[in-house]
Write an enzyme that holds these catalytic residues in place. Structure first.
Site, PDB file in Angstrom:
ATOM      1  N   CYS A  73       7.167  -7.379   6.778  1.00 53.85           N
ATOM      2  CA  CYS A  73       8.352  -6.858   7.480  1.00 53.85           C
ATOM      3  C   CYS A  73       8.845  -7.917   8.456  1.00 53.85           C
ATOM      4  O   CYS A  73       8.049  -8.631   9.060  1.00 53.85           O
ATOM      5  CB  CYS A  73       8.002  -5.573   8.231  1.00 53.85           C
ATOM      6  SG  CYS A  73       9.435  -4.808   9.032  1.00 53.85           S
ATOM      7  N   CYS A  81       8.022  -5.589  15.368  1.00 61.12           N
ATOM      8  CA  CYS A  81       7.593  -4.628  16.398  1.00 61.12           C
ATOM      9  C   CYS A  81       6.230  -5.051  16.944  1.00 61.12           C
ATOM     10  O   CYS A  81       5.323  -5.390  16.180  1.00 61.12           O
ATOM     11  CB  CYS A  81       7.552  -3.215  15.832  1.00 61.12           C
ATOM     12  SG  CYS A  81       9.139  -2.692  15.164  1.00 61.12           S
ATOM     13  N   CYS A  86       2.701  -3.457  15.802  1.00 62.32           N
ATOM     14  CA  CYS A  86       2.555  -3.204  14.375  1.00 62.32           C
ATOM     15  C   CYS A  86       1.911  -4.392  13.662  1.00 62.32           C
ATOM     16  O   CYS A  86       2.392  -5.518  13.788  1.00 62.32           O
ATOM     17  CB  CYS A  86       3.946  -2.923  13.791  1.00 62.32           C
ATOM     18  SG  CYS A  86       3.964  -2.837  12.015  1.00 62.32           S
ATOM     19  N   CYS A 124      -1.461   6.309  10.265  1.00 64.63           N
ATOM     20  CA  CYS A 124      -0.019   6.317  10.089  1.00 64.63           C
ATOM     21  C   CYS A 124       0.844   5.040  10.250  1.00 64.63           C
ATOM     22  O   CYS A 124       1.133   4.625  11.340  1.00 64.63           O
ATOM     23  CB  CYS A 124       0.457   7.376  11.075  1.00 64.63           C
ATOM     24  SG  CYS A 124       2.164   7.686  11.129  1.00 64.63           S
ATOM     25  N   GLU A 176       0.825  -1.213   0.000  1.00 66.36           N
ATOM     26  CA  GLU A 176       0.000   0.000   0.000  1.00 66.36           C
ATOM     27  C   GLU A 176       0.858   1.261   0.000  1.00 66.36           C
ATOM     28  O   GLU A 176       1.976   1.274   0.512  1.00 66.36           O
ATOM     29  CB  GLU A 176      -0.882   0.039   1.252  1.00 66.36           C
ATOM     30  CG  GLU A 176      -2.052  -0.899   1.175  1.00 66.36           C
ATOM     31  CD  GLU A 176      -3.017  -0.673   2.330  1.00 66.36           C
ATOM     32  OE1 GLU A 176      -4.158  -1.106   2.220  1.00 66.36           O
ATOM     33  OE2 GLU A 176      -2.622  -0.070   3.336  1.00 66.36           O
ATOM     34  N   CYS A 216       3.235   8.460   1.326  1.00 68.81           N
ATOM     35  CA  CYS A 216       3.905   7.460   2.169  1.00 68.81           C
ATOM     36  C   CYS A 216       3.980   6.161   1.365  1.00 68.81           C
ATOM     37  O   CYS A 216       2.956   5.638   0.934  1.00 68.81           O
ATOM     38  CB  CYS A 216       3.056   7.298   3.426  1.00 68.81           C
ATOM     39  SG  CYS A 216       3.598   6.003   4.516  1.00 68.81           S
TER      40      CYS A 216
HETATM   41  S1  SF4 Z   1       6.991  -0.762  12.823  1.00 70.76           S
HETATM   42 FE1  SF4 Z   1       6.211  -2.478  11.577  1.00 70.76          FE
HETATM   43  S2  SF4 Z   1       6.845  -1.958   9.482  1.00 70.76           S
HETATM   44 FE2  SF4 Z   1       8.074  -0.659  10.850  1.00 70.76          FE
HETATM   45  S3  SF4 Z   1       9.949  -1.843  11.262  1.00 70.76           S
HETATM   46 FE3  SF4 Z   1       8.518  -2.385  12.900  1.00 70.76          FE
HETATM   47  S4  SF4 Z   1       7.467  -4.254  12.169  1.00 70.76           S
HETATM   48 FE4  SF4 Z   1       8.434  -3.271  10.386  1.00 70.76          FE
END
Ligand code: SF4
Length: 374
Positions: free
Chosen positions: A113, A117, A120, A343, A93, A106
């Site tokens: 990923c 995190c 996330c 965001c 996206e 963005c």
């Molecule tokens: S916040 Fe999400 S997208 Fe960004 S580095 Fe951490 S896991 Fe990856």
């Protein structure tokens, strides 16, 4: 037959070498490069400023990729979310954020990923794959094309998007080589012409790559911080167990900043985790001496997440402490929350990834609070 090279994966220097290899002069490479990034160029047939025989030669050895959105959703606040399906299946996206007559785009740098995190949704997907330079640049071109189609008018196509932020899906510095190639294309005056002030790369804290980025190119740096002590950051962001807070902030202190430029720190305020007054004071102490702005982000709660947003008065107290310590802060409003485009946190569900066409509006789930936009 060897796979044909995608011309949009090449910097101007690489394209020049490629053209020289085909017996074409360097000046022709510049012309081809400029034509590739003009609105409306969708294949060799549309490159009418290039001689027919040159186009035929290129078409025999190369290809030109593009991305078309499979879904475009507009928020009541004007934010537009674009979903793109990559040729081998993954969805990514991009989010266009209009504000005060300006547009910030963005973009994603990876499908999924690997950084894990805790807050996330993208992390729940794991890493599907890195995006190629062409796939990164094609997000920008596709959004420009859509803006033109929908009647957004600027003196030149270059002025359609004011700021470009690498804060979509993925950790840009984990896809370093492709990131760098895409930046060279996006910032080349013959390419898309973004100046260094208009491009921001956000990271969760890959310290050696922050140093490399500062050496290799000039762009703004944003850092997803989200905690002011190692224990809390270790819990929220596994990357911190490898590159701790002091090493991260040392890399920020050494990052080369142009005159009057600053580093953007994103700090997601999560109830009972990182939102106390002592957290604010610790943050103020840790960032001492770094020219910066702290973007405070109210956490977007979701069913999938164990966390809650900090209370309004807690956020205010946190911000007041940072102000009193002399920091510039910005409390970010969540943009595009009604279309799940607020965001930085993006996740595509399993069925969506398997659906080759006809995506449904609920297909993409986005909380987007990973990398705070500057
Ligand atoms: S916040 Fe999400 S997208 Fe960004 S580095 Fe951490 S896991 Fe990856």
């Amino acid at each position: 037959m060897p796979e044909r090279i995608d011309l949009k994966n090449l910097t101007l220097g690489q394209l020049t070498d490629f053209c020289l290899g085909l017996g074409l002069p360097a000046a022709r490479a510049r012309q081809i490069f400029a034509t590739l990034y003009r609105p409306g160029t969708s294949g060799f047939a549309t490159m009418r400023t290039i001689k027919r025989e040159v186009r035929a030669l290129l078409a025999a050895h190369a290809c030109i990729s593009s991305l078309e959105p499979v879904q475009v959703e507009q928020s009541s606040d004007g934010t537009v979310k674009y979903a793109f399906r990559l040729h081998d299946g993954p969805l990514i996206e991009s989010v266009l954020i209009p504000q005060n007559g300006r547009h910030t785009l963005c973009i994603s740098s990876q499908a999924g990923c690997a950084m894990g995190c805790r807050f996330c949704l993208t992390a729940t997907m794991g890493l599907q794959r890195n995006l190629t330079p062409a796939e990164i640049v094609n997000q920008v071109l596709a959004v420009q094309g859509h803006m033109i189609q929908t009647g957004v008018v600027r003196a030149t196509p270059r002025q359609l998007i004011d700021n470009l932020v690498f804060m979509g899906m993925g950790e840009p510095l984990a896809n370093y080589d492709n990131l760098l190639t895409s930046l060279h294309i996006l910032m080349d005056e013959h390419g898309l012409g973004f100046s260094e002030r208009r491009v921001t790369v956000s990271t969760c804290g890959l310290v050696p790559r922050i140093a490399a980025l500062g050496r290799d190119i000039r762009v703004n740096l944003a850092v997803s911080l989200h905690a002011a002590d190692d224990a809390t950051r270790n819990h929220l962001m596994p990357v911190n167990r490898i590159y701790g807070l002091d090493a991260l902030l040392a890399a920020c202190r050494q990052y080369p900043l142009a005159h009057k430029r600053i580093i953007f720190f994103a700090y997601l305020l999560i109830k009972g985790v990182n939102d106390t007054e002592s957290d604010a004071r610790r943050l103020a102490e840790k960032l001492q001496g770094i020219p910066c702005r702290i973007n405070l982000l109210a956490y977007n709660e979701s069913e999938e997440s164990p966390y809650q947003c900090a209370e309004g008065q807690t956020i205010k107290a946190f911000q007041d402490i940072l102000h009193q310590a002399g920091y510039r802060t910005l409390l970010r409003n969540s943009r595009g929350a009604d279309i799940a485009a607020a965001c930085g946190q993006l996740a595509t569900s399993g069925p969506a990834a398997e659906s080759a066409c006809n995506p449904t509006p609920g297909m993409l789930r986005r909380q987007d609070q990973t990398h705070g936009r500057p």
